[in-house]
Design a protein around this motif. Structure first.
Motif, PDB file in Angstrom:
ATOM      1  N   VAL A  74     -12.916   1.829   4.685  1.00 45.22           N
ATOM      2  CA  VAL A  74     -11.644   2.332   5.226  1.00 45.22           C
ATOM      3  C   VAL A  74     -10.768   2.940   4.139  1.00 45.22           C
ATOM      4  N   GLY A  75     -11.252   3.002   2.912  1.00 40.56           N
ATOM      5  CA  GLY A  75     -10.468   3.610   1.838  1.00 40.56           C
ATOM      6  C   GLY A  75      -9.222   2.800   1.515  1.00 40.56           C
ATOM      7  N   PHE A  76      -8.094   3.495   1.404  1.00 36.12           N
ATOM      8  CA  PHE A  76      -6.835   2.848   1.038  1.00 36.12           C
ATOM      9  C   PHE A  76      -6.031   2.383   2.260  1.00 36.12           C
ATOM     10  N   GLN A  77      -6.679   2.276   3.391  1.00 38.05           N
ATOM     11  CA  GLN A  77      -5.966   1.894   4.609  1.00 38.05           C
ATOM     12  C   GLN A  77      -5.351   0.497   4.494  1.00 38.05           C
ATOM     13  N   ASN A  78      -6.092  -0.451   3.900  1.00 36.07           N
ATOM     14  CA  ASN A  78      -5.553  -1.807   3.751  1.00 36.07           C
ATOM     15  C   ASN A  78      -4.298  -1.817   2.890  1.00 36.07           C
ATOM     16  N   TYR A  79      -4.337  -1.082   1.794  1.00 33.92           N
ATOM     17  CA  TYR A  79      -3.173  -1.033   0.907  1.00 33.92           C
ATOM     18  C   TYR A  79      -1.993  -0.353   1.600  1.00 33.92           C
ATOM     19  N   THR A  84       3.423  -1.029   4.013  1.00 36.10           N
ATOM     20  CA  THR A  84       4.261  -0.387   5.040  1.00 36.10           C
ATOM     21  C   THR A  84       4.531  -1.276   6.245  1.00 36.10           C
ATOM     22  N   ILE A  85       3.517  -1.896   6.819  1.00 40.42           N
ATOM     23  CA  ILE A  85       3.707  -2.581   8.100  1.00 40.42           C
ATOM     24  C   ILE A  85       3.332  -4.061   8.059  1.00 40.42           C
ATOM     25  N   TYR A  86       3.216  -4.657   6.888  1.00 45.58           N
ATOM     26  CA  TYR A  86       2.865  -6.084   6.789  1.00 45.58           C
ATOM     27  C   TYR A  86       4.112  -6.857   6.385  1.00 45.58           C
ATOM     28  N   PRO A  87       4.816  -7.488   7.330  1.00 51.53           N
ATOM     29  CA  PRO A  87       6.129  -8.104   7.034  1.00 51.53           C
ATOM     30  C   PRO A  87       6.104  -9.176   5.946  1.00 51.53           C
TER      31      PRO A  87
END
Length: 315
Positions: A74-79, A84-87
């Motif tokens: 998934v490339g840099f999707q986790n980062y 951005t969206i991980y509270p």
């Protein structure tokens, strides 16, 4: 123009290094290979390979249940999602930075201060050393249980003394207080560790350096700051590395014992555990968080080493 080494005359003695190597028997060489090879293999197998594998998995999506064939790139999707969206990431990163700064300024400094005092051979110094080092023998998980006995709202020692006038404060349940309370509890163990490390370094300092500084009229503080502290650079490096590791990795035990790393005690290592081992089972996501934690720790350590080496190279 290349310089051709002069040939060694026949019958002349062999170089010293070659003579020492030729004296080793086959058994000696086998022992050297085993003593060096086994620790190296263990280090690669249990430290470097998991670290590199974690970095690689941080660019993938994998639930850890299926085989390796179910891993998706998934490339840099986790980062991108983490930033951005991980509270929980923002509070966890802030708490880790607070933990690192607090450990560097408070318990590490206090441990060095105690080591300097005990190095003066005061009366009962052995008893003081043993007493202050005793918490180091305890695991941070056990320190967490002891902290609960002190900070508990109903039966805690602190609230039993301070909370009689009204409703006792919930120290571990208040997000504004629990982080600082846990930091104080973890510092109780860290102080003794730093004290022993620095005390061992102070014992190895040449006494003539102190005598020369005293003859020049330097005070105790000037002697420590300008003479002793620079000489103990190897110990200083070890202290910094230990402090960074303890503040970024060792904080997991005590926090997870107290409340599972929630409600004001969020930390990056807890998020790594929750995503990899917990119910989420997101190996790639947890590996990305672990890689971020690795970069932060290496950033502090490498920056410290670079600054010190540059100071040493200055004329």
């Amino acid at each position: 123009m290349a310089v051709v080494p002069e040939p060694v005359a026949e019958g002349s003695p062999a170089p010293r290094g070659r003579r020492r190597l030729s004296r080793l028997t086959r058994t000696d060489k086998l022992v050297l290979v085993v003593m060096c090879g086994i620790p190296t293999l263990l280090l690669i197998a249990f430290v470097w390979f998991p670290a590199l594998a974690s970095i690689g998995l941080s660019f993938t999506s994998w639930d850890g249940i299926g085989g390796l064939g179910t891993i998706k790139w998934v490339g840099f999707q986790n980062y991108h999602q983490i930033f951005t969206i991980y509270p929980p990431f923002g509070p966890a990163l802030r708490h880790n930075v607070i933990w690192l700064v607090f450990f560097t300024l408070v318990p590490t400094t206090f441990g060095i201060f105690l080591a300097v005092l005990l190095d003066k051979q005061i009366r009962f110094t052995r008893i003081y050393q043993s007493t202050l080092y005793l918490p180091v023998m305890l695991s941070l998980a056990l320190v967490g249980f002891i902290a609960q006995l002190f900070y508990s709202q109903d039966q805690g020692l602190i609230n039993g003394v301070l909370g009689r006038a009204g409703e006792p404060p919930d120290i571990l349940g208040d997000p504004k207080l629990n982080l600082w309370a846990v930091l104080i509890a973890a510092s109780w163990r860290h102080v003794g560790y730093i004290m022993v490390l620095y005390l061992a370094g102070l014992k190895s300092v040449d006494p003539s350096l102190r005598d020369a500084a005293a003859i020049d009229g330097a005070s105790e503080w000037q002697t420590f700051r300008r003479v002793i502290f620079p000489v103990m650079k190897p110990i200083n490096v070890i202290v910094v590395v230990v402090t960074v590791i303890e503040s970024l990795r060792g904080s997991f035990d005590i926090v997870y014992v107290i409340n599972g790393g929630k409600n004001g005690l969020e930390l990056l290592n807890v998020l790594v555990y929750d995503n990899i081992v917990g119910e989420a089972s997101r190996i790639g996501y947890g590996s990305a968080l672990g890689t971020i934690l690795l970069v932060i720790s290496l950033g502090f350590i490498i920056s410290f080493l670079v600054i010190n080496f540059r100071r040493e190279q200055r004329p």
